[in-house]
Write a protein that holds these residues in place. Structure first.
Motif: not given
Length: 83
Positions: A15-27, A29-38
């Motif tokens: 999940s995006m939540t899992y990826m976010s946590r593994k990368l150290g993001y608090k939310s 959206s930190g990972y989602a913005n990478i995935e969406y190219g933002i």
């Protein structure tokens, strides 16, 4: 065949939540913005994502753009810079 981050993540059942946590993001959206190219992806996080997805950097980000010998060299060079 070029694989998107989303396709790679979903194929591993992550999940995006899992990826976010593994990368150290608090939310998420930190990972989602990478995935969406933002948000631009840092080399450090690119390496982390590749490891989480059990893929090489070249396979994940450059598969259609590099010759096989270049892919191997890129992976070695990048990993030596990050470690």
């Amino acid at each position: 065949m070029e694989v998107t981050l989303r396709e790679a993540r979903k194929s591993k059942g992550l999940s995006m939540t899992y990826m976010s946590r593994k990368l150290g993001y608090k939310s998420v959206s930190g990972y989602a913005n990478i995935e969406y190219g933002i948000t631009k992806l840092s080399l450090k996080n690119a390496v982390k994502i590749a490891k989480i997805l059990d893929m090489s950097l070249s396979e994940l980000f450059f598969d259609d753009k590099l010759h096989n010998s270049s892919k191997k060299r890129l992976n070695k060079e990048v990993l030596s810079c990050v470690n």
